[in-house]
Design a protein around this motif. Sequence first.
Motif, short mmCIF file in Angstrom:
data_model
loop_
_atom_site.label_atom_id
_atom_site.label_comp_id
_atom_site.label_asym_id
_atom_site.label_seq_id
_atom_site.Cartn_x
_atom_site.Cartn_y
_atom_site.Cartn_z
N LEU A 104 0.82 -1.21 0.00
CA LEU A 104 0.00 0.00 0.00
C LEU A 104 0.86 1.26 0.00
CD1 LEU A 104 -2.67 -1.05 2.66
CD2 LEU A 104 -2.85 -1.16 0.17
N ALA A 105 2.04 1.18 0.59
CA ALA A 105 2.92 2.35 0.68
C ALA A 105 4.34 1.88 0.87
CB ALA A 105 2.49 3.26 1.83
N ALA A 106 5.29 2.67 0.41
CA ALA A 106 6.71 2.41 0.61
C ALA A 106 7.42 3.75 0.67
CB ALA A 106 7.28 1.55 -0.52
N SER A 158 12.91 2.41 -1.28
CA SER A 158 13.11 2.50 -2.72
C SER A 158 14.60 2.51 -3.07
CB SER A 158 12.42 3.75 -3.27
OG SER A 158 12.70 3.93 -4.64
N ARG A 159 15.39 3.26 -2.28
CA ARG A 159 16.84 3.33 -2.53
C ARG A 159 17.49 1.97 -2.29
NH1 ARG A 159 16.26 8.21 0.32
NH2 ARG A 159 17.10 7.23 2.21
N ARG A 160 17.11 1.31 -1.23
CA ARG A 160 17.72 0.02 -0.91
C ARG A 160 17.42 -1.02 -1.99
NH1 ARG A 160 17.10 2.24 4.16
NH2 ARG A 160 18.80 1.80 5.63
N SER A 198 6.76 3.77 -7.22
CA SER A 198 5.64 3.45 -8.12
C SER A 198 5.70 2.02 -8.63
CB SER A 198 5.63 4.42 -9.31
OG SER A 198 6.85 4.31 -10.03
N GLY A 199 6.91 1.44 -8.64
CA GLY A 199 7.05 0.05 -9.08
C GLY A 199 6.81 -0.96 -7.98
N LEU A 200 6.63 -0.47 -6.74
CA LEU A 200 6.40 -1.35 -5.60
C LEU A 200 4.94 -1.32 -5.15
CD1 LEU A 200 9.57 -0.30 -3.53
CD2 LEU A 200 9.31 -2.40 -4.87
N ALA A 236 5.15 -6.88 -4.12
CA ALA A 236 6.55 -6.66 -4.47
C ALA A 236 7.49 -7.62 -3.76
CB ALA A 236 6.94 -5.22 -4.16
N HIS A 237 7.13 -8.08 -2.55
CA HIS A 237 8.03 -8.98 -1.82
C HIS A 237 8.27 -10.28 -2.56
CE1 HIS A 237 3.92 -9.85 -0.49
NE2 HIS A 237 4.31 -11.09 -0.29
#
Length: 336
Positions: free
Chosen positions: A23-25, A30-32, A38-40, A45-46
């Motif tokens: 739902l949110a990241a 994102s950097r890690r 937007s791609g997660l 995504a996991h």
Amino acid sequence: MYQEAFANADAGLAVLAPDGAWLAANAALSRRLGRPVSGLVGTRAHASVFDAATARRIDAALSGGEVPRGILVQHGDGRAWRLTATPLAQGLLLQLDDAPGATVERMQDHLTHGISHDLRAPLRGIAGFAARLEESGAVADAGMADVARIRAAATRAERLVDGLLELLRASRQPLREQEVDVSLLCEWVAAELGDADPDRAARVDIAPGLMARGDEHWLKVMLGHVLGNAWKFSALCERVEIHVEGQAVDGRLQLAVHDAGCGFDMRYADKLFVPFQRLHGPEQGGGNGLGLAIALQVAERHGGRLRGSSRPGGGSTFFIDLPAATGRDPDEHHDA
């Protein structure tokens, strides 16, 4: 205030819905992961950014199972993080921190390379020179026994090196997830054991239709050590007897590997899976003390378990819990 803290936190954070959708990241995550937010968000995504065993543990936590806390996860490019999950009223909060053991991971890479090359070379040199001495006739008959001992010791050391490398790789190499015929793998392992010890009377019964989901190569390695132990520790028996059975229960494949070997004292069961710990001497089939440690690594990296039960002189049973086959296309998912 909470939204600002989430967005600006140094730790990588993600909120997952009960169905696994992200739902949110935040930007740190994102950097890690090297992927835009937007791609997660809006995907599971996991399932693609973590290894298969970690993804399964997250899914299990979403379904009310055990919550991952502080586990080490790796990306396909070798980066490592520490993952902790926190249950929410609906869903899950993931926290991804830089692993304090990243330096250790690099040291393990150097150690693996050193063991594979720098340690093997002198061992092969020792074995080679001992063989030349034995074949040259330069050593008197009285000294030939010592030359034979040198060769045997070098061989044992090389096998120990092989075991150490396999233990390191079992804990680190990415896993390929697919449908795996465990019955077929057990038959394969049993055939290899019989070929290596053709004069040994043996009966190996394997239940058909045992299907798991995981990495075929590493599951064969695990079964090779478990069945190999059953074979070795039947050294004093009239014949080897091994029986493999199992069933799928609630998405898990529950295996049991029974043998009629010498068994072990359950008071020392905590040493079974510790590297270099031996409950038996060489005359009973004891090896280098690495086989079950490797098997446990493989089982746990598949999100499974491995335990043993026995009594002295009464044989042993090893219980293996793995993800059961799901019927999905075996090539539809790969580790990141």
